[in-house]
Enzyme design. Sequence first.
Site, PDB file in Angstrom:
ATOM      1  N   LEU A  64       0.844  -1.210   0.000  1.00 32.74           N
ATOM      2  CA  LEU A  64       0.000   0.000   0.000  1.00 32.74           C
ATOM      3  C   LEU A  64       0.875   1.254   0.000  1.00 32.74           C
ATOM      4  CD1 LEU A  64      -3.004  -1.005   2.321  1.00 32.74           C
ATOM      5  CD2 LEU A  64      -2.817  -1.167  -0.179  1.00 32.74           C
TER       6      LEU A  64
ATOM      7  N   THR B 265       7.373  -5.311 -18.622  1.00 29.64           N
ATOM      8  CA  THR B 265       6.911  -4.236 -19.502  1.00 29.64           C
ATOM      9  C   THR B 265       7.688  -4.215 -20.819  1.00 29.64           C
ATOM     10  OG1 THR B 265       6.964  -1.822 -19.721  1.00 29.64           O
ATOM     11  CG2 THR B 265       8.470  -2.748 -18.140  1.00 29.64           C
ATOM     12  N   ASP B 266       7.037  -3.699 -21.857  1.00 31.63           N
ATOM     13  CA  ASP B 266       7.727  -3.535 -23.150  1.00 31.63           C
ATOM     14  C   ASP B 266       8.864  -2.514 -23.056  1.00 31.63           C
ATOM     15  OD1 ASP B 266       6.182  -1.209 -22.902  1.00 31.63           O
ATOM     16  OD2 ASP B 266       5.201  -1.404 -24.859  1.00 31.63           O
ATOM     17  N   GLU B 267       8.840  -1.689 -22.000  1.00 37.02           N
ATOM     18  CA  GLU B 267       9.848  -0.625 -21.904  1.00 37.02           C
ATOM     19  C   GLU B 267      11.257  -1.165 -21.706  1.00 37.02           C
ATOM     20  OE1 GLU B 267       8.697   2.817 -19.609  1.00 37.02           O
ATOM     21  OE2 GLU B 267       6.588   2.319 -19.813  1.00 37.02           O
TER      22      GLU B 267
ATOM     23  N   TYR C 111      13.278   3.351 -14.303  1.00 40.62           N
ATOM     24  CA  TYR C 111      12.168   2.389 -14.150  1.00 40.62           C
ATOM     25  C   TYR C 111      12.405   1.170 -15.033  1.00 40.62           C
ATOM     26  CZ  TYR C 111       7.694   0.204 -15.371  1.00 40.62           C
ATOM     27  OH  TYR C 111       6.714  -0.720 -15.637  1.00 40.62           O
ATOM     28  N   SER C 112      12.611   1.397 -16.328  1.00 43.59           N
ATOM     29  CA  SER C 112      12.726   0.236 -17.230  1.00 43.59           C
ATOM     30  C   SER C 112      14.008  -0.547 -16.971  1.00 43.59           C
ATOM     31  CB  SER C 112      12.615   0.658 -18.698  1.00 43.59           C
ATOM     32  OG  SER C 112      13.537   1.661 -19.028  1.00 43.59           O
ATOM     33  N   ALA C 113      15.065   0.154 -16.494  1.00 43.46           N
ATOM     34  CA  ALA C 113      16.300  -0.568 -16.154  1.00 43.46           C
ATOM     35  C   ALA C 113      16.065  -1.492 -14.964  1.00 43.46           C
ATOM     36  CB  ALA C 113      17.423   0.433 -15.842  1.00 43.46           C
TER      37      ALA C 113
ATOM     38  N   LYS D 243      13.176  -2.838 -14.160  1.00 39.94           N
ATOM     39  CA  LYS D 243      12.334  -3.953 -14.627  1.00 39.94           C
ATOM     40  C   LYS D 243      13.185  -4.941 -15.444  1.00 39.94           C
ATOM     41  CE  LYS D 243       8.445  -4.481 -14.206  1.00 39.94           C
ATOM     42  NZ  LYS D 243       7.584  -5.063 -13.144  1.00 39.94           N
TER      43      LYS D 243
ATOM     44  N   ASN E 278       1.447  -0.320 -22.979  1.00 43.34           N
ATOM     45  CA  ASN E 278       0.745   0.592 -22.055  1.00 43.34           C
ATOM     46  C   ASN E 278      -0.700   0.150 -21.800  1.00 43.34           C
ATOM     47  OD1 ASN E 278       3.047   2.254 -22.487  1.00 43.34           O
ATOM     48  ND2 ASN E 278       1.789   4.031 -22.016  1.00 43.34           N
TER      49      ASN E 278
ATOM     50  N   ASP F  26       9.669  18.338 -22.684  1.00 42.68           N
ATOM     51  CA  ASP F  26       9.667  16.879 -22.828  1.00 42.68           C
ATOM     52  C   ASP F  26      10.281  16.206 -21.602  1.00 42.68           C
ATOM     53  OD1 ASP F  26       9.079  14.535 -24.053  1.00 42.68           O
ATOM     54  OD2 ASP F  26      10.404  14.817 -25.782  1.00 42.68           O
ATOM     55  N   ARG F  27       9.841  14.960 -21.362  1.00 36.22           N
ATOM     56  CA  ARG F  27      10.448  14.120 -20.318  1.00 36.22           C
ATOM     57  C   ARG F  27      11.897  13.823 -20.697  1.00 36.22           C
ATOM     58  NH1 ARG F  27       7.583   8.499 -20.057  1.00 36.22           N
ATOM     59  NH2 ARG F  27       6.407   9.301 -18.307  1.00 36.22           N
TER      60      ARG F  27
ATOM     61  N   HIS G  99      12.978  10.639 -23.053  1.00 35.17           N
ATOM     62  CA  HIS G  99      11.647  10.127 -23.416  1.00 35.17           C
ATOM     63  C   HIS G  99      11.720   9.154 -24.597  1.00 35.17           C
ATOM     64  CE1 HIS G  99       7.150  11.498 -23.667  1.00 35.17           C
ATOM     65  NE2 HIS G  99       7.287  10.220 -23.389  1.00 35.17           N
TER      66      HIS G  99
HETATM   67  N1  LIG Z   1       0.623   0.326 -16.147  1.00 33.89           N
HETATM   68  C1  LIG Z   1       1.105  -0.124 -17.312  1.00 33.89           C
HETATM   69  O1  LIG Z   1       0.801   0.423 -18.370  1.00 33.89           O
HETATM   70  C2  LIG Z   1       2.023  -1.335 -17.335  1.00 33.89           C
HETATM   71  C3  LIG Z   1       2.376  -1.893 -18.574  1.00 33.89           C
HETATM   72  C4  LIG Z   1       3.185  -3.033 -18.606  1.00 33.89           C
HETATM   73  C5  LIG Z   1       3.627  -3.597 -17.417  1.00 33.89           C
HETATM   74  N2  LIG Z   1       3.283  -3.039 -16.225  1.00 33.89           N
HETATM   75  C6  LIG Z   1       3.746  -3.688 -14.985  1.00 33.89           C
HETATM   76  O2  LIG Z   1       2.592  -4.201 -14.338  1.00 33.89           O
HETATM   77  C7  LIG Z   1       2.775  -4.172 -12.919  1.00 33.89           C
HETATM   78  C8  LIG Z   1       1.629  -3.444 -12.266  1.00 33.89           C
HETATM   79  O3  LIG Z   1       1.577  -2.107 -12.771  1.00 33.89           O
HETATM   80  P1  LIG Z   1       0.451  -1.078 -12.280  1.00 33.89           P
HETATM   81  O4  LIG Z   1       0.279  -0.081 -13.346  1.00 33.89           O
HETATM   82  O5  LIG Z   1      -0.718  -1.821 -11.758  1.00 33.89           O
HETATM   83  O6  LIG Z   1       1.229  -0.403 -11.041  1.00 33.89           O
HETATM   84  P2  LIG Z   1       0.658   0.388  -9.800  1.00 33.89           P
HETATM   85  O7  LIG Z   1       1.709   1.395  -9.476  1.00 33.89           O
HETATM   86  O8  LIG Z   1      -0.744   0.848 -10.031  1.00 33.89           O
HETATM   87  O9  LIG Z   1       0.570  -0.703  -8.633  1.00 33.89           O
HETATM   88  C9  LIG Z   1       1.706  -1.216  -8.002  1.00 33.89           C
HETATM   89  C10 LIG Z   1       1.266  -1.899  -6.721  1.00 33.89           C
HETATM   90  O10 LIG Z   1       2.421  -2.491  -6.116  1.00 33.89           O
HETATM   91  C11 LIG Z   1       2.410  -2.170  -4.725  1.00 33.89           C
HETATM   92  N3  LIG Z   1       3.795  -2.152  -4.251  1.00 33.89           N
HETATM   93  C12 LIG Z   1       4.768  -1.261  -4.601  1.00 33.89           C
HETATM   94  N4  LIG Z   1       5.907  -1.549  -3.935  1.00 33.89           N
HETATM   95  C13 LIG Z   1       5.652  -2.653  -3.188  1.00 33.89           C
HETATM   96  C14 LIG Z   1       6.446  -3.435  -2.296  1.00 33.89           C
HETATM   97  N5  LIG Z   1       7.713  -3.125  -2.053  1.00 33.89           N
HETATM   98  N6  LIG Z   1       5.879  -4.507  -1.697  1.00 33.89           N
HETATM   99  C15 LIG Z   1       4.573  -4.824  -1.938  1.00 33.89           C
HETATM  100  N7  LIG Z   1       3.782  -4.106  -2.760  1.00 33.89           N
HETATM  101  C16 LIG Z   1       4.320  -3.040  -3.378  1.00 33.89           C
HETATM  102  C17 LIG Z   1       1.731  -0.815  -4.638  1.00 33.89           C
HETATM  103  O11 LIG Z   1       1.218  -0.567  -3.331  1.00 33.89           O
HETATM  104  C18 LIG Z   1       0.649  -0.946  -5.701  1.00 33.89           C
HETATM  105  O12 LIG Z   1      -0.529  -1.506  -5.154  1.00 33.89           O
HETATM  106  C19 LIG Z   1       4.138  -3.523 -12.681  1.00 33.89           C
HETATM  107  O13 LIG Z   1       5.076  -4.538 -12.444  1.00 33.89           O
HETATM  108  C20 LIG Z   1       4.436  -2.794 -13.984  1.00 33.89           C
HETATM  109  O14 LIG Z   1       5.826  -2.730 -14.210  1.00 33.89           O
HETATM  110  C21 LIG Z   1       2.487  -1.913 -16.157  1.00 33.89           C
END
Ligand SMILES: NC(=O)c1ccc[n+]([C@@H]2O[C@H](COP(=O)([O-])OP(=O)(O)OC[C@H]3O[C@@H](n4cnc5c(N)ncnc54)[C@H](O)[C@@H]3O)[C@@H](O)[C@H]2O)c1
Length: 330
Positions: A39, A127-129, A151-153, A155, A180, A273-274, A277
């Site tokens: 949380l 992730t695709d990133e 972030y992507s590094a 992952k 995404n 820009d980020r 990016h």
């Molecule tokens: N959102 C996207 O577009 C997308 C796309 C591809 C992959 N992903 C991957 O999918 C997964 C979920 O993404 P999301 O968008 O739901 O993320 P999010 O940020 O909405 O949710 C992440 C959740 O992880 C919990 N969390 C964070 N650190 C924690 C820890 N140390 N211990 C326990 N819980 C922890 C957070 O409380 C949260 O509930 C991620 O691994 C992300 O890399 C996301």
Amino acid sequence: MRVLVTGGAGFIGSHYVRQALSGAYPALADAEVVVLDKLTYAGNPANLAPVAESPRLKFVQGDICDGALVSELMTGVDLVVHFAAESHVDRSILGSADFVLTNVLGTQTLLQAALGAGVGKFVHVSTDEVYGSIDEGSWPEDHALEPNSPYSASKASSDLLARAFFRTHGLPVCVTRCSNNYGPYQFPEKVIPLFVTNLLDGGKVPLYGDGLNVRDWLHVDDHCRGIQLVAESGRAGEVYNIGGGTELTNRELTERLLAAFDAGWDRVEPVPDRKGHDRRYSVDITKISTELGYRPAVPFDQGLADTVRWYRENRSWWEPLKERAALVGK
Ligand SMILES: NC(=O)c1ccc[n+]([C@@H]2O[C@H](COP(=O)([O-])OP(=O)(O)OC[C@H]3O[C@@H](n4cnc5c(N)ncnc54)[C@H](O)[C@@H]3O)[C@@H](O)[C@H]2O)c1
């Protein structure tokens, strides 16, 4: 059957849990679902409210880096679906320590505990990133990892640990790499809910740079169905791309969102820009399509209209989160 879902109070993880507990995945019809979530600012118990009364749900607030807790929860688990992560690129640019802790050390802690407990399948949600940026064409799963953001590094690092636990120890791990996502319950720091909630509040939407960065948008339900297919039938040690949504530049996405509100381009505020990016992401989904019969099902126009309606009707969910989401979206 017992399933451990990490990050199950976040955007995608909570969708998976709500679907699993409402019968969308027949293989999990009787499964006990244990959610482990720290949380953080992104985790929200309200995301699980529709299934909170389910006798099959057990919620544990805790950190995936806590080895003792993770080992305890791993006992008797058949399937791990690992969503927990620090997930916002902009935050990783401001500071990357939490990204390395949760995404790298946290994943290693889970893999180690899963090995000790002898779990039957571990799905690592990535992730695709991790592939970097691609001007033309699409990445197959064996493309080099060339991540550009902290972030992507982080992952990509966790993907390599997942691979190593399979190669070294034979842990039955699959990695998914998705494009995404969009849909309900997405924290309003990410671009679609950020823009939608700004527009609902009568405000402007911040558009990065020239707005020509391209993303492949996939509804969260299609992502979770792909994950479940991999959980049931993916080959251990394999990586599966998930995508095949709709490729749009950020300008095109912005135009569609403005149209949903009958708003004009005067509601757009160009912002610098980020840093670093990535220009374009695009995954090749041939492998998951041919091996597992995956196909995205939610047409983008319908999914976007449903998502806009959900935010319109659920102001009480997102209003308290807006202050926490002061950063510009993904
Ligand atoms: N959102 C996207 O577009 C997308 C796309 C591809 C992959 N992903 C991957 O999918 C997964 C979920 O993404 P999301 O968008 O739901 O993320 P999010 O940020 O909405 O949710 C992440 C959740 O992880 C919990 N969390 C964070 N650190 C924690 C820890 N140390 N211990 C326990 N819980 C922890 C957070 O409380 C949260 O509930 C991620 O691994 C992300 O890399 C996301």
